[in-house]
Design a protein around this motif. Structure first.
Motif, PDB file in Angstrom:
ATOM      1  N   LEU A 132      72.754  25.613 116.769  1.00 25.33           N
ATOM      2  CA  LEU A 132      72.159  25.480 118.094  1.00 25.33           C
ATOM      3  C   LEU A 132      71.126  24.362 118.117  1.00 25.33           C
ATOM      4  O   LEU A 132      71.074  23.567 119.068  1.00 25.33           O
ATOM      5  CB  LEU A 132      71.514  26.799 118.516  1.00 25.33           C
ATOM      6  CG  LEU A 132      72.460  27.888 119.012  1.00 25.33           C
ATOM      7  CD1 LEU A 132      71.745  29.234 119.096  1.00 25.33           C
ATOM      8  CD2 LEU A 132      73.042  27.512 120.371  1.00 25.33           C
ATOM      9  N   ASP A 133      70.320  24.289 117.078  1.00 28.44           N
ATOM     10  CA  ASP A 133      69.304  23.238 117.011  1.00 28.44           C
ATOM     11  C   ASP A 133      69.946  21.856 116.963  1.00 28.44           C
ATOM     12  O   ASP A 133      69.485  20.919 117.625  1.00 28.44           O
ATOM     13  CB  ASP A 133      68.418  23.463 115.784  1.00 28.44           C
ATOM     14  CG  ASP A 133      67.311  22.432 115.685  1.00 28.44           C
ATOM     15  OD1 ASP A 133      66.478  22.366 116.606  1.00 28.44           O
ATOM     16  OD2 ASP A 133      67.283  21.677 114.695  1.00 28.44           O
ATOM     17  N   ASN A 134      71.023  21.726 116.191  1.00 22.91           N
ATOM     18  CA  ASN A 134      71.741  20.448 116.147  1.00 22.91           C
ATOM     19  C   ASN A 134      72.200  20.033 117.535  1.00 22.91           C
ATOM     20  O   ASN A 134      72.031  18.880 117.951  1.00 22.91           O
ATOM     21  CB  ASN A 134      72.949  20.552 115.220  1.00 22.91           C
ATOM     22  CG  ASN A 134      72.575  20.572 113.742  1.00 22.91           C
ATOM     23  OD1 ASN A 134      71.506  20.133 113.352  1.00 22.91           O
ATOM     24  ND2 ASN A 134      73.464  21.095 112.918  1.00 22.91           N
ATOM     25  N   TYR A 135      72.803  20.980 118.254  1.00 24.52           N
ATOM     26  CA  TYR A 135      73.317  20.662 119.587  1.00 24.52           C
ATOM     27  C   TYR A 135      72.185  20.365 120.578  1.00 24.52           C
ATOM     28  O   TYR A 135      72.281  19.439 121.399  1.00 24.52           O
ATOM     29  CB  TYR A 135      74.184  21.804 120.104  1.00 24.52           C
ATOM     30  CG  TYR A 135      75.600  21.792 119.574  1.00 24.52           C
ATOM     31  CD1 TYR A 135      76.379  20.641 119.620  1.00 24.52           C
ATOM     32  CD2 TYR A 135      76.174  22.939 119.039  1.00 24.52           C
ATOM     33  CE1 TYR A 135      77.681  20.632 119.139  1.00 24.52           C
ATOM     34  CE2 TYR A 135      77.482  22.945 118.555  1.00 24.52           C
ATOM     35  CZ  TYR A 135      78.223  21.782 118.609  1.00 24.52           C
ATOM     36  OH  TYR A 135      79.518  21.774 118.134  1.00 24.52           O
ATOM     37  N   LEU A 136      71.110  21.138 120.518  1.00 26.81           N
ATOM     38  CA  LEU A 136      70.001  20.920 121.451  1.00 26.81           C
ATOM     39  C   LEU A 136      69.384  19.542 121.260  1.00 26.81           C
ATOM     40  O   LEU A 136      69.059  18.857 122.245  1.00 26.81           O
ATOM     41  CB  LEU A 136      68.938  22.005 121.263  1.00 26.81           C
ATOM     42  CG  LEU A 136      69.278  23.382 121.857  1.00 26.81           C
ATOM     43  CD1 LEU A 136      68.326  24.443 121.333  1.00 26.81           C
ATOM     44  CD2 LEU A 136      69.241  23.326 123.379  1.00 26.81           C
ATOM     45  N   ARG A 137      69.229  19.131 119.995  1.00 28.89           N
ATOM     46  CA  ARG A 137      68.647  17.812 119.740  1.00 28.89           C
ATOM     47  C   ARG A 137      69.573  16.702 120.229  1.00 28.89           C
ATOM     48  O   ARG A 137      69.117  15.699 120.795  1.00 28.89           O
ATOM     49  CB  ARG A 137      68.338  17.656 118.254  1.00 28.89           C
ATOM     50  CG  ARG A 137      67.093  18.433 117.818  1.00 28.89           C
ATOM     51  CD  ARG A 137      66.709  18.172 116.372  1.00 28.89           C
ATOM     52  NE  ARG A 137      67.603  18.835 115.438  1.00 28.89           N
ATOM     53  CZ  ARG A 137      68.545  18.243 114.738  1.00 28.89           C
ATOM     54  NH1 ARG A 137      68.729  16.933 114.857  1.00 28.89           N
ATOM     55  NH2 ARG A 137      69.319  18.910 113.903  1.00 28.89           N
ATOM     56  N   LYS A 138      70.874  16.880 120.036  1.00 29.12           N
ATOM     57  CA  LYS A 138      71.816  15.856 120.494  1.00 29.12           C
ATOM     58  C   LYS A 138      71.893  15.815 122.016  1.00 29.12           C
ATOM     59  O   LYS A 138      71.996  14.735 122.611  1.00 29.12           O
ATOM     60  CB  LYS A 138      73.193  16.094 119.877  1.00 29.12           C
ATOM     61  CG  LYS A 138      73.254  15.715 118.401  1.00 29.12           C
ATOM     62  CD  LYS A 138      74.665  15.693 117.853  1.00 29.12           C
ATOM     63  CE  LYS A 138      75.207  17.077 117.613  1.00 29.12           C
ATOM     64  NZ  LYS A 138      76.482  17.054 116.845  1.00 29.12           N
ATOM     65  N   LEU A 139      71.831  16.980 122.643  1.00 29.43           N
ATOM     66  CA  LEU A 139      71.846  17.006 124.108  1.00 29.43           C
ATOM     67  C   LEU A 139      70.616  16.311 124.685  1.00 29.43           C
ATOM     68  O   LEU A 139      70.710  15.593 125.696  1.00 29.43           O
ATOM     69  CB  LEU A 139      71.905  18.450 124.614  1.00 29.43           C
ATOM     70  CG  LEU A 139      73.262  19.155 124.534  1.00 29.43           C
ATOM     71  CD1 LEU A 139      73.108  20.626 124.864  1.00 29.43           C
ATOM     72  CD2 LEU A 139      74.286  18.502 125.465  1.00 29.43           C
ATOM     73  N   SER A 140      69.454  16.524 124.051  1.00 30.48           N
ATOM     74  CA  SER A 140      68.222  15.922 124.566  1.00 30.48           C
ATOM     75  C   SER A 140      68.256  14.401 124.488  1.00 30.48           C
ATOM     76  O   SER A 140      67.579  13.721 125.271  1.00 30.48           O
ATOM     77  CB  SER A 140      67.011  16.470 123.802  1.00 30.48           C
ATOM     78  OG  SER A 140      67.018  16.016 122.458  1.00 30.48           O
ATOM     79  N   ALA A 141      69.038  13.879 123.558  1.00 31.75           N
ATOM     80  CA  ALA A 141      69.152  12.426 123.410  1.00 31.75           C
ATOM     81  C   ALA A 141      70.341  11.850 124.169  1.00 31.75           C
ATOM     82  O   ALA A 141      70.591  10.646 124.114  1.00 31.75           O
ATOM     83  CB  ALA A 141      69.265  12.068 121.929  1.00 31.75           C
ATOM     84  N   SER A 142      71.088  12.698 124.870  1.00 37.10           N
ATOM     85  CA  SER A 142      72.305  12.258 125.568  1.00 37.10           C
ATOM     86  C   SER A 142      72.045  12.069 127.050  1.00 37.10           C
ATOM     87  O   SER A 142      70.945  12.320 127.559  1.00 37.10           O
ATOM     88  CB  SER A 142      73.406  13.305 125.379  1.00 37.10           C
ATOM     89  OG  SER A 142      73.151  14.448 126.194  1.00 37.10           O
ATOM     90  N   ASN A 143      73.089  11.646 127.742  1.00 37.10           N
ATOM     91  CA  ASN A 143      73.034  11.521 129.201  1.00 37.10           C
ATOM     92  C   ASN A 143      73.771  12.664 129.900  1.00 37.10           C
ATOM     93  O   ASN A 143      74.055  12.577 131.101  1.00 37.10           O
ATOM     94  CB  ASN A 143      73.651  10.184 129.627  1.00 37.10           C
ATOM     95  CG  ASN A 143      72.841   9.000 129.133  1.00 37.10           C
ATOM     96  OD1 ASN A 143      71.632   8.955 129.293  1.00 37.10           O
ATOM     97  ND2 ASN A 143      73.519   8.041 128.513  1.00 37.10           N
ATOM     98  N   VAL A 144      74.080  13.724 129.167  1.00 32.65           N
ATOM     99  CA  VAL A 144      74.815  14.847 129.747  1.00 32.65           C
ATOM    100  C   VAL A 144      73.961  15.553 130.794  1.00 32.65           C
ATOM    101  O   VAL A 144      72.796  15.894 130.536  1.00 32.65           O
ATOM    102  CB  VAL A 144      75.233  15.842 128.645  1.00 32.65           C
ATOM    103  CG1 VAL A 144      75.918  17.062 129.261  1.00 32.65           C
ATOM    104  CG2 VAL A 144      76.159  15.168 127.639  1.00 32.65           C
ATOM    105  N   ASP A 145      74.544  15.775 131.955  1.00 28.57           N
ATOM    106  CA  ASP A 145      73.902  16.543 133.032  1.00 28.57           C
ATOM    107  C   ASP A 145      74.174  18.023 132.765  1.00 28.57           C
ATOM    108  O   ASP A 145      75.303  18.493 132.912  1.00 28.57           O
ATOM    109  CB  ASP A 145      74.485  16.112 134.377  1.00 28.57           C
ATOM    110  CG  ASP A 145      73.889  16.880 135.556  1.00 28.57           C
ATOM    111  OD1 ASP A 145      72.939  17.659 135.348  1.00 28.57           O
ATOM    112  OD2 ASP A 145      74.418  16.731 136.680  1.00 28.57           O
ATOM    113  N   ILE A 146      73.150  18.764 132.351  1.00 26.90           N
ATOM    114  CA  ILE A 146      73.320  20.159 131.937  1.00 26.90           C
ATOM    115  C   ILE A 146      72.942  21.075 133.094  1.00 26.90           C
ATOM    116  O   ILE A 146      71.820  21.024 133.608  1.00 26.90           O
ATOM    117  CB  ILE A 146      72.445  20.478 130.709  1.00 26.90           C
ATOM    118  CG1 ILE A 146      72.717  19.465 129.590  1.00 26.90           C
ATOM    119  CG2 ILE A 146      72.691  21.899 130.222  1.00 26.90           C
ATOM    120  CD1 ILE A 146      71.705  19.519 128.465  1.00 26.90           C
TER     121      ILE A 146
END
Length: 662
Positions: free
Chosen positions: A442-456
């Motif tokens: 989960l931490d891996n994904y959260l860090r990658k999402l925070s650095a991405s342009n994905v609209d969550i």
């Protein structure tokens, strides 16, 4: 500026200099055909060299036909191996990394999946784990094998490799000779400590004669075999002191464990939740005893951990094998201070050594490219048109799809009806022995999402109406699965609890006498039994598989069974849940079909498989030309299939002529 001044400093090992202290230890990729490494092996190791590793030790290379651990072991004694070594050495060395061969003979450890060769060993002492009874080696056979080490070392040098490591670890042949528990010979190779050390001394002397003094040679050894009647750290120190007084050693690669027993084998590749860096104190003792450079590994997955070990003098080089499987670029990221971008290993073992034990090529749950570099890297480089992509479901499949699509330049929206990402990871993080795995992922994904342009967009239920408003050009449906309920009498009894609900964070009233039913031989039921037994409940774990944890990787299963026995959980294989009748729990024997009625019980906890949530996909599959169904909503399987399908579906967006095959 880097904060890792010790980890990324240069170090001399024998006749060469490593650019940094990060290495991959020998581990099987199964990219071997007829004993010769394939181009896929080269691509795999090239990715780790390009990512910044200072040293790569190739997987075990048998030094004699009798030492082929499996049918996919490198035949290090075969002259044809030179060309393959030469190609791999060039691929790795172009990035400034060094590459060694591991010279190997398993002795009594023979696990071939095809024709099983006769096992050789100093004495006829069986391998309990593999059920192999070896033949005692004759003096002529001992000479053959010693010569095989020398021949294999020379072939490695001829192939351009920078050094060799003689494998003495994990209860393999050299340690079978030096252990008093496996060597009962009465000739010059048995009896006294000095005689039992004769084999490895002669191996090293012969290797040096073959390669010359301008090469680099060391050993790998278990500092503690972590099993009954195994070598301890006290024994290891004595062995090291004896060796360095009699033969040149350029390094000692310290590991732990023993291949011949279940408890010992766990430490060949320790899973989560085994403690991180637990061998670092042993590394220091071996380093002091031998006064030569020491390599140390075993659950060192964070460069911060590695830096501390080097800085405190516990080891000179750090084996970070699984950290480099999941993130080949970890060293380069650490050097440039981009630590938040590093993907951490979750310790699942499912697709790395788990694939090896299934006869498959290496993979990684979190890095679907691992082991498939030659196949998948070209897919990433394909030209594609930018698309508006809607990913429905923020479990592992959906998260992987969203991040992959974002990395390919698409306009990505990720929608989930829950207020948190993770899917089944949210349940897994409450399981006692899977918590680290789930939280790390989960931490891996959260860090990658925070650095991405994905609209969550969390807490939003998708319908065909609001999906149309997003104007998607591509839809990836990853809405997961739900628990399966068998069609049996009493299934709606209030005392029946689903594992999902047990770990949901909403505790229910639970009695003292509990029956946990397992369908798949996987982690949920085992974790439920441990969770409840730790709270003082009297637990019986009933599985319809041949044995508890059948589908869990063996090294994790070892830890599970140890815990279950320690908690005194009653284990019953070969039965399934037959329902509840007249206040009795019915269990059915899968072989005799006899039923048994249990009177004394308070609750039943069910982990009986999962049903795909296909309904939304059926509603949306005509909205756009590109609609993919992935992960558990296609068919409930494992994390590996979820992340692989997530990546592949996203790579196919905008490339109309190629469709994913699942």
């Amino acid at each position: 500026m880097t904060n890792f001044k010790n980890l990324f400093s240069r170090v001399e090992i024998g006749n060469l200099e490593l650019k940094n202290r990060v290495m991959t230890t020998a581990h099987q990729t199964n990219h071997v055909k007829n004993g010769i490494p394939t181009s896929e092996m080269g691509a795999y190791h090239e990715a780790r060299a390009k990512g910044g590793a200072g040293l790569i030790i190739l997987e075990a290379a048998a030094v004699h036909t009798s030492g082929m651990l499996t049918t996919k072991t490198i035949a290090g004694y075969d002259p044809h191996v030179v060309a393959a070594y030469s190609k791999i050495s060039k691929q790795v060395q172009q990035y400034g990394a060094k590459v060694f061969a591991q010279l190997f003979h398993g002795g009594r450890e023979v696990i071939s999946s095809e024709y099983r060769n006769a096992a050789w060993s100093p004495s006829a002492e069986p391998s309990l784990r593999f059920g192999a009874m070896p033949k005692p080696m004759s003096l002529e056979e001992i000479e053959e094998v010693i010569n095989g080490f020398a021949i294999s070392a020379k072939l490695a040098k001829d192939g351009g490799l920078d050094g060799v490591e003689v494998c003495c670890s994990h209860g393999y042949l050299p340690s079978q000779f030096w252990s008093s528990h496996t060597n009962y010979r009465t000739d010059q190779y048995g009896g006294s400590f000095e005689n039992r050390m004769r084999f490895i001394i002669e191996v090293l002397e012969r290797v040096w004669l073959a390669v010359g003094e301008d090469y680099t040679v060391g050993i790998r050894m278990s500092s503690d075999e972590m099993t009954m009647d195994g070598t301890t750290i006290t024994d290891a120190v004595k062995i090291v002191e004896y060796l360095v007084d009699r033969v040149r050693l350029d390094f000692i690669n310290v590991t732990a464990g023993d291949s011949s027993t279940y408890s010992g084998s766990t430490h060949i590749a320790p899973p989560s939740p085994v403690k991180h860096a637990y061998l670092s104190s042993h590394g220091f003792k071996i380093r002091m005893a031998g006064a030569v450079p020491v390599f140390i590994g075993s659950r060192i997955i964070d460069p911060v951990e590695a830096e501390k070990i080097v800085a405190t003098g516990k080891a000179d080089v750090i084996g970070m094998t699984r950290a480099l499987i999941v993130d080949p670029d970890m060293p380069n990221k650490a050097v440039r201070g981009d630590v938040q971008a590093i993907d951490a290993c979750i310790g699942c073992l499912q697709a790395c050594i788990g694939h090896y034990h299934k006869g498959l090529t290496i993979g990684c749950v979190q890095n679907p490219i691992a082991g498939k570099e030659e196949e998948l890297l070209p897919l990433i480089e394909r030209s594609r048109s930018k698309q508006r992509v809607v990913v429905i479901g923020a479990g592992p499949a959906g998260l992987q799809a969203a991040l992959t699509a974002d990395a390919q330049g698409h306009d990505v929206t990720l929608v989930d009806q829950h207020k948190e990402i993770g899917g089944l990871l949210r349940i897994m993080r409450r399981a006692p022995m899977r918590r680290e795995l789930a939280e790390t992922m989960l931490d891996n994904y959260l860090r990658k999402l925070s650095a991405s342009n994905v609209d969550i967009r969390l807490g939003q239920r998708v319908t065909t109406e609001n999906l149309t408003e997003l104007k998607p050009e591509a839809i990836i449906c990853a809405v997961g699965s739900r628990p399966y309920l068998p069609h049996v009498e009493g299934i709606n009894d209030s005392r029946v609890i689903l594992v999902d609900n047990l770990f949901s964070g909403k505790p229910e009233a639970i009695g003292s006498r509990l029956f946990v039913f397992d369908f798949g031989g996987d982690w949920p039921a085992i974790e439920a039994a441990i969770f409840l037994a730790e709270k003082g409940h009297k637990v019986t774990l009933i599985t319809s598989k041949l044995h508890i944890g059948q589908e869990v990787h063996q090294y994790l299963r070892n830890e599970y069974l140890k815990k279950l026995y320690q908690l005194k959980v009653h284990l019953r294989p070969h039965f399934d849940f037959g329902g509840i009748r007249n206040d009795h729990v019915i269990i059915r024997n899968l072989f005799t079909h006899d039923t048994e009625e249990i009177e004394d019980w308070d609750n039943v906890i069910l982990s009986l498989g999962r049903v795909p949530n296909i309904e939304l996909y059926e509603q949306v599959k005509g909205i756009t030309p590109f609609v993919e169904q992935i992960g558990d909503c296609l068919a409930p399987r494992t994390l590996e299939e979820a992340t692989y399908e997530g990546m592949l579906s996203a790579l196919n967006v905008g490339v109309r002529e190629i469709k994913m095959q699942v």
